[in-house]
Scaffold this active site. Structure first.
Site, PDB file in Angstrom:
ATOM      1  N   VAL A  92      35.218  36.772  37.072  1.00  0.00           N
ATOM      2  CA  VAL A  92      34.985  35.942  35.879  1.00  0.00           C
ATOM      3  C   VAL A  92      36.287  35.261  35.449  1.00  0.00           C
ATOM      4  CG1 VAL A  92      34.175  35.899  33.488  1.00  0.00           C
ATOM      5  CG2 VAL A  92      33.204  37.554  35.085  1.00  0.00           C
ATOM      6  N   ARG A 128      38.596  31.874  66.190  1.00  0.00           N
ATOM      7  CA  ARG A 128      39.326  30.727  66.753  1.00  0.00           C
ATOM      8  C   ARG A 128      39.868  29.777  65.692  1.00  0.00           C
ATOM      9  NH1 ARG A 128      35.742  31.145  71.116  1.00  0.00           N
ATOM     10  NH2 ARG A 128      34.229  29.737  70.209  1.00  0.00           N
ATOM     11  N   ASP A 157      26.411  29.670  38.533  1.00  0.00           N
ATOM     12  CA  ASP A 157      27.672  30.416  38.640  1.00  0.00           C
ATOM     13  C   ASP A 157      28.139  30.875  37.252  1.00  0.00           C
ATOM     14  OD1 ASP A 157      30.260  31.068  40.246  1.00  0.00           O
ATOM     15  OD2 ASP A 157      30.960  29.863  38.559  1.00  0.00           O
ATOM     16  N   LYS A 197      28.544  34.802  35.759  1.00  0.00           N
ATOM     17  CA  LYS A 197      29.730  35.302  35.050  1.00  0.00           C
ATOM     18  C   LYS A 197      29.358  35.774  33.642  1.00  0.00           C
ATOM     19  CE  LYS A 197      32.732  32.245  37.726  1.00  0.00           C
ATOM     20  NZ  LYS A 197      33.240  30.873  37.819  1.00  0.00           N
ATOM     21  N   VAL A 256      40.018  32.045  48.989  1.00  0.00           N
ATOM     22  CA  VAL A 256      40.582  33.127  48.162  1.00  0.00           C
ATOM     23  C   VAL A 256      41.284  34.163  49.045  1.00  0.00           C
ATOM     24  CG1 VAL A 256      40.074  34.929  46.473  1.00  0.00           C
ATOM     25  CG2 VAL A 256      38.843  32.762  46.378  1.00  0.00           C
ATOM     26  N   GLU A 292      37.901  42.003  38.493  1.00  0.00           N
ATOM     27  CA  GLU A 292      38.580  41.065  37.584  1.00  0.00           C
ATOM     28  C   GLU A 292      38.405  39.609  38.020  1.00  0.00           C
ATOM     29  OE1 GLU A 292      40.603  41.802  34.563  1.00  0.00           O
ATOM     30  OE2 GLU A 292      39.846  39.766  34.585  1.00  0.00           O
ATOM     31  N   ILE A 334      42.319  34.335  34.545  1.00  0.00           N
ATOM     32  CA  ILE A 334      42.415  34.920  33.190  1.00  0.00           C
ATOM     33  C   ILE A 334      41.979  36.386  33.273  1.00  0.00           C
ATOM     34  CG2 ILE A 334      41.578  34.819  30.812  1.00  0.00           C
ATOM     35  CD1 ILE A 334      40.761  31.900  31.320  1.00  0.00           C
TER      36      ILE A 334
END
Ligand code: HSE
Length: 443
Positions: free
Chosen positions: A137, A53, A206, A210, A19, A134, A141
């Protein structure tokens, strides 16, 4: 005439994994557009990485890299700290250290919010900073914005949806191509959808993290995953897709957040669910996510988009960076729309007997006379009424696969039924229970 210099806002990226690299890539690529839209220049001044590295697909001068994420959180020259480390230890320290200095923190970390949200939002309030989330979740979207801004007029009797790209990818591939579970999971990891610890995805945690974030936003209470029903996708077998299709359903891992305003009860649950084959939810395939939000004023609204992966998540993070830039330009005291929607009335956890739906139960049983009758009488004793029965030969010799659907019942009754059935000597494996989400048909 000389153009006014564009004000610069300094971003510290903590974490340069999938990400983080996406955020850097798109900040660099869309620099001109973002500057025109925001009136400021977002510059990544520093980035924290695990290894100096490692060769990465994005470029940042070596002098801007550090292995000390906390140093970025404490650096007075950094305006916005983007926490993309993941996990709940270093990520929590970095977040709290930045908030304690009145900075804005942008986060994609649903596990952290779920475990420490109350502490984090209190720290942001106490020190006049902001915590924007934001990307935590439904990936790309903008569901957080939709809930707290566009839908602020509403109460939310039901929010449900597909919140995990990895699980949706696995279930879709298994259903469409019969690809074995392990192979699709490996593919989801390669594509950058899965968590570092993939059990968080496939065991439903997970999605639960959310769901907790959405429940807090919509109802103002923190529901811990241990207080939810959380079941993952590991036991869903190829035969279940065929059985579900014969019954007119597909299978999706859903998060369901239901509030009964009259009773003052809230239930949050995550489980593989049969969704009607003709419903929009059933068509949401691959790493897409979908969230259906029913508001008492607006009715039902539906949001579909990429729920995992580098670009979709980077899009949500950059959306928050833009909000952060706006807050910084407006100066001290500026606020976005409320961080959560105020709770309306009482909001206790719903007892199991108030959580109702129809059920799908798959049993592997000894194939001999009287077995079906014994299963049926165990169900009758718990007052669970059978709606349909499908029987196939099971893979084990001398065994049969028995698939029962029930009329509407409740979680309490199903639990006692499954315990009773599990004790029968003719039942060879732990029963598989799936919920039937007929509500998913409503738009
Ligand atoms: N592992 C998560 C998923 C990433 O598959 O949805 C996005 O939160």
């Amino acid at each position: 005439m000389k153009a006014e210099p564009v004000p610069v806002i300094a971003v510290g990226l903590c974490g340069l994994g999938t990400v983080g690299q996406g955020v850097l890539k798109h900040l660099q690529r869309a620099r001109g557009d973002l500057e025109a839209r925001l009136g400021v220049r977002l510059v990544v001044r520093r980035a924290a990485v695990r290894s100096l590295r490692k060769v990465r697909g994005v470029r940042l001068p070596a002098a801007r890299l550090t292995t000390d994420a906390l140093a970025i959180a404490r650096d007075p020259a950094i305006d916005i700290v983007c926490e993309l480390i993941g996990g709940t230890t270093v990520a929590r320290q970095v977040t709290l250290a930045a908030l304690a200095r009145g900075k804005i923190v942008v986060s994609a970390n649903k596990a952290l919010i779920c475990a420490h949200g109350a502490e984090i939002f209190a720290a942001a309030r106490r020190h006049g900073g902001h915590f924007l989330f934001e990307a935590s979740v439904a990936g790309g979207i903008p569901i957080i914005k939709a809930l707290r801004e566009g839908l602020v007029a509403n109460r939310f009797p039901r929010i449900f949806g597909i919140l995990n790209g990895t699980c949706n990818y696995i279930l879709s591939e298994m259903a469409a191509r019969g690809t074995p579970y392990a192979r699709v999971l490996a593919e989801a990891k390669r594509l950058g959808y899965a968590e570092a610890d993939e059990s968080l995805d496939v065991q439903g945690w997970d999605t639960a993290h959310k769901a907790a974030v959405l429940a807090w936003l919509a109802h103002g209470v923190w529901v811990r995953p241990e207080q939810m029903i959380v079941e993952g996708i590991e036991r869903v077998a190829p035969a279940d897709f065929a059985n579900a299709a014969a019954l007119g359903y597909g299978i999706k891992l859903l998060a369901i957040i239901e509030r009964d305003y009259a009773r003052g009860e809230l239930s949050v649950r995550v489980h593989p669910t049969l969704v009607p084959a003709g419903s929009v939810m059933a068509t949401v395939a691959g790493a897409l996510n979908a969230v259906s939000v029913t508001g008492d004023v607006v009715g039902t609204t539906l949001y579909i988009g990429r729920g995992a992966g580098q670009d979709a998540t980077a899009s949500a993070v950059i959306g928050d960076l833009a909000d952060a830039a706006l807050l910084l330009r407006q100066g001290a005291g500026a606020r976005l729309m409320s961080e959560r929607l105020a709770p309306a009335g009482e909001c206790r956890p719903a007892p199991l007997r108030h959580i109702r739906c129809r059920y799908y139960v798959r049993l592997t049983v000894v194939d001999r006379p009287g077995v079906l009758a014994r299963v049926a009488s165990a169900m009758a004793r718990s007052k669970v009424s059978i709606a349909t029965v499908i029987q196939h030969a099971a893979e084990r010799p001398g065994a049969a696969s028995l698939v029962l659907t029930t009329h509407e019942s409740d979680e309490q009754s199903l639990r006692s039924t499954l315990q009773a059935i599990g004790r029968l000597e003719s039942v060879l494996e732990q029963p598989l229970l799936l919920r039937i989400g007929d509500f998913a048909d409503r738009r």
